[in-house]
Scaffold this active site. Structure first.
Site, short mmCIF file in Angstrom:
data_model
loop_
_atom_site.label_atom_id
_atom_site.label_comp_id
_atom_site.label_asym_id
_atom_site.label_seq_id
_atom_site.Cartn_x
_atom_site.Cartn_y
_atom_site.Cartn_z
N GLY A 12 0.90 -1.11 -0.11
CA GLY A 12 -0.10 -0.04 0.14
C GLY A 12 0.91 1.33 -0.03
CB ALA A 81 -6.67 -1.72 6.88
CB SER A 124 -8.04 6.20 10.91
OG SER A 124 -8.83 6.98 10.02
CD GLU A 126 -13.32 8.60 8.17
OE1 GLU A 126 -13.36 9.86 7.55
OE2 GLU A 126 -14.57 8.26 8.24
CE1 TYR A 148 -10.11 2.40 6.99
CE2 TYR A 148 -10.80 4.37 8.31
CZ TYR A 148 -10.08 3.53 7.69
OH TYR A 148 -8.77 3.92 7.70
P1 NAP Z 1 -3.75 1.52 1.23
O1 NAP Z 1 -2.75 2.05 -0.02
O2 NAP Z 1 -5.01 1.23 0.89
O3 NAP Z 1 -2.90 -0.11 1.68
C1 NAP Z 1 -3.73 -1.26 2.31
C2 NAP Z 1 -2.77 -2.32 2.34
O4 NAP Z 1 -3.38 -3.46 3.26
C3 NAP Z 1 -2.36 -2.89 1.21
O5 NAP Z 1 -0.89 -3.41 0.91
C4 NAP Z 1 -3.45 -4.11 0.98
O6 NAP Z 1 -2.91 -5.32 0.11
C5 NAP Z 1 -3.39 -4.56 2.41
N1 NAP Z 1 -4.49 -5.40 2.90
C6 NAP Z 1 -5.85 -5.27 2.82
N2 NAP Z 1 -6.48 -6.36 3.29
C7 NAP Z 1 -5.45 -7.27 3.51
C8 NAP Z 1 -5.67 -8.35 4.29
N3 NAP Z 1 -6.63 -9.07 4.57
N4 NAP Z 1 -4.41 -9.14 4.46
C9 NAP Z 1 -3.21 -8.64 4.16
N5 NAP Z 1 -3.08 -7.55 3.50
C10 NAP Z 1 -4.04 -6.64 3.22
O7 NAP Z 1 -3.63 2.05 2.43
P2 NAP Z 1 -2.54 3.24 3.32
O8 NAP Z 1 -3.07 4.41 2.76
O9 NAP Z 1 -1.52 2.72 2.91
O10 NAP Z 1 -3.00 3.01 4.58
C11 NAP Z 1 -2.30 2.02 5.77
C12 NAP Z 1 -2.99 1.90 6.83
O11 NAP Z 1 -3.14 3.32 7.46
C13 NAP Z 1 -4.31 1.35 6.66
O12 NAP Z 1 -4.51 0.60 7.82
C14 NAP Z 1 -5.31 2.56 6.72
O13 NAP Z 1 -6.78 2.28 7.12
C15 NAP Z 1 -4.56 3.31 7.61
N6 NAP Z 1 -4.72 4.80 7.73
C16 NAP Z 1 -4.60 5.61 6.45
C17 NAP Z 1 -4.67 6.90 6.22
C18 NAP Z 1 -4.20 7.68 5.14
O14 NAP Z 1 -4.65 8.69 5.09
N7 NAP Z 1 -3.53 6.89 4.29
C19 NAP Z 1 -4.73 7.57 7.47
C20 NAP Z 1 -5.31 6.98 8.72
C21 NAP Z 1 -5.01 5.57 8.93
P3 NAP Z 1 -3.25 -5.43 -1.46
O15 NAP Z 1 -2.36 -4.60 -2.28
O16 NAP Z 1 -3.48 -6.88 -1.49
O17 NAP Z 1 -4.56 -4.68 -1.65
N1 GDD Z 2 -13.06 9.41 -2.50
C1 GDD Z 2 -13.68 10.60 -2.74
N2 GDD Z 2 -14.07 11.01 -4.00
N3 GDD Z 2 -13.80 11.48 -1.75
C2 GDD Z 2 -14.68 12.67 -2.12
C3 GDD Z 2 -15.23 12.58 -3.57
C4 GDD Z 2 -14.80 11.84 -4.69
O1 GDD Z 2 -15.15 11.97 -5.47
N4 GDD Z 2 -15.71 14.11 -3.54
C5 GDD Z 2 -15.52 14.47 -2.40
N5 GDD Z 2 -15.10 13.91 -1.57
C6 GDD Z 2 -14.88 13.96 -0.02
C7 GDD Z 2 -14.99 12.72 0.84
O2 GDD Z 2 -16.73 12.86 0.91
C8 GDD Z 2 -14.45 12.88 2.10
O3 GDD Z 2 -15.27 13.85 2.93
C9 GDD Z 2 -13.31 13.50 1.69
O4 GDD Z 2 -13.38 14.21 0.29
C10 GDD Z 2 -12.03 12.70 1.99
O5 GDD Z 2 -12.22 11.67 1.01
P1 GDD Z 2 -11.36 10.42 0.89
O6 GDD Z 2 -10.09 10.87 -0.10
O7 GDD Z 2 -11.94 9.26 0.20
O8 GDD Z 2 -10.50 10.18 2.34
P2 GDD Z 2 -11.18 9.80 3.65
O9 GDD Z 2 -11.16 10.90 4.56
O10 GDD Z 2 -12.71 9.37 3.50
O11 GDD Z 2 -10.44 8.63 4.40
C11 GDD Z 2 -8.81 8.67 4.24
O12 GDD Z 2 -8.63 9.22 5.32
C12 GDD Z 2 -8.72 8.60 6.90
C13 GDD Z 2 -7.90 9.25 7.66
O13 GDD Z 2 -8.99 10.38 8.22
C14 GDD Z 2 -8.58 7.15 4.01
O14 GDD Z 2 -7.08 7.23 3.91
C15 GDD Z 2 -8.88 6.51 5.31
O15 GDD Z 2 -8.08 5.08 5.03
C16 GDD Z 2 -8.15 7.15 6.65
O16 GDD Z 2 -8.36 6.65 7.66
#
Ligand code: NAP
Ligand code: GDD
Length: 322
Positions: A12, A81, A124, A126, A148
């Protein structure tokens, strides 16, 4: 002796940046990937000769115990995740199995194999959902607004519970949204920067979005994985909010991205009610004071710099592909 780390979710966005950081620190890095019919290695292709990949799945307790027992890591970063919020309404049960019970399986595997392994859980912002106070801190009560978010609250508390019940060095990093050129295309930042790049190159004319008024505290993923590592280097396990302390609307994101691509967003962006969520998180903004004071962590990339970096990367990638 070099340290060994297991990273679940290494394929990821965060896994790829964290693997780079750990390699730079001299770690032996073992990535856990689930079995797919075709590999999904585009983010870690450049690291494959320096890391080891092992199969395991968050749904399968024995596979987790086996890989932890065989690798015997010093640190485990649980990043795997189902991370896309809208998908959690489509598949709420599976989301709970991955994101909530999956974390119990990881904690239980560590408890059974070796309680000295330090573990990071990817929590997160969230979890704050319909926020109870602004800005959010480590003490702000949770009010998740999606399956989520609910699953991540369970994961957070099971992490705290294993720390308190079994004295595990288990930390929960409450990370606000973090983005990069490696972000999945379904998340709003990358959808916007990729969309603007496509329109700029004449590959598309319009971009459909949902709620333009939502506000997030967006940072750069490369900065945020440094915070994960710092949390596991402390004397005491604790939970930390990681955020920039500034928030922006989706509309501001669109304005900056389109203007950087030389476009007027009003001529190209449409809103589509089908993209609205059943329950929205309107405004997240974090207070990273504890992380600044105790970890010495500060973000290095600001919002405009992040959006420009992502637009440039998308223009470059799409131009190269043409
Ligand atoms: P991501 O790009 O969607 O990567 C998720 C990873 O989890 C991928 O490697 C995916 O593998 C793996 N995975 C999903 N289901 C699995 C399973 N059952 N067994 C093993 N591996 C599995 O997410 P990210 O943005 O890097 O986020 C990393 C973590 O931080 C997540 O837990 C996310 O919820 C959390 N988080 C992210 C953010 C953010 O803004 N990015 C903020 C807060 C928390 P595949 O390649 O096989 O799909
Ligand atoms: N994805 C998406 N697509 N979001 C949109 C769009 C659209 O076309 N238009 C507006 N949005 C708004 C969503 O409604 C949300 O309020 C905001 O943009 C951010 O959406 P995402 O980028 O999908 O992220 P997220 O905040 O729902 O979740 C991400 O951040 C979390 C941490 O706060 C993810 O990375 C989660 O895994 C992570 O935990």
């Amino acid at each position: 002796m070099s340290k060994r780390a297991i990273v679940t979710g290494i394929s990821g966005q965060d896994g790829s940046y964290l693997a780079e950081l750990l390699l730079d620190q001299g770690y032996e890095v073992v990535g856990v990937t689930r079995r797919l019919s075709a590999p999904n290695h585009w983010r870690i292709e450049h690291l494959l000769d320096r890391i080891t990949l092992r199969p395991a799945d968050l749904l399968d307790q024995l596979s987790l115990i086996r890989v932890i027992d065989e690798v015997r890591p010093h640190e485990l970063y649980n990043l795997a995740a189902m991370s896309f919020v809208p998908a959690s309404w489509d598949q709420p049960l599976l989301t709970g199995e991955y994101n909530a019970q999956g974390v119990t399986r990881v904690m239980e595997a560590i408890r059974q194999v070796d309680t000295s392994i330090r573990v990071y859980q990817a929590s997160s912002s969230e979890m704050f959902g319909k926020v109870r106070e602004t800005p959010q801190t480590e003490l702000t009560p949770f009010y998740p607004r999606s399956p989520y978010g609910v699953s991540k609250v369970f994961a957070h508390y099971i992490t705290v519970n294993y720390r308190e019940s079994y004295d595990l060095f288990a930390v929960s990093g409450i990370l606000f949204n973090h983005e990069s050129p490696r972000r999945g295309l379904e998340f709003v930042t990358r959808k916007v920067t990729h969309g603007a790049a496509r329109i700029r190159l004449g590959l598309a004319d319009t971009l459909s979005l949902g709620n333009l008024d939502a506000r997030r505290d967006w940072g750069f993923a490369g900065d945020y994985v440094r915070a994960m590592w710092l949390m596991l280097q402390q004397d005491r396990a604790d939970d930390y909010v990681i955020a920039t302390g500034k928030s922006h609307s989706v509309r501001e994101l669109v304005e900056i991205a389109f203007s950087h691509a030389g476009l007027d967003w009003r001529a190209h962006v449409r809103t589509d009610p089908a993209l609205l969520r059943p329950a929205e998180v309107d405004h997240l903004i974090g207070n990273p004071a504890r992380a600044e004071a105790e970890l010495g962590w500060r973000p290095s990339v600001d919002f405009e710099g992040l959006v420009r970096m992502m637009v440039d990367a998308d223009v470059e990638r799409l131009s190269a592909a043409r």
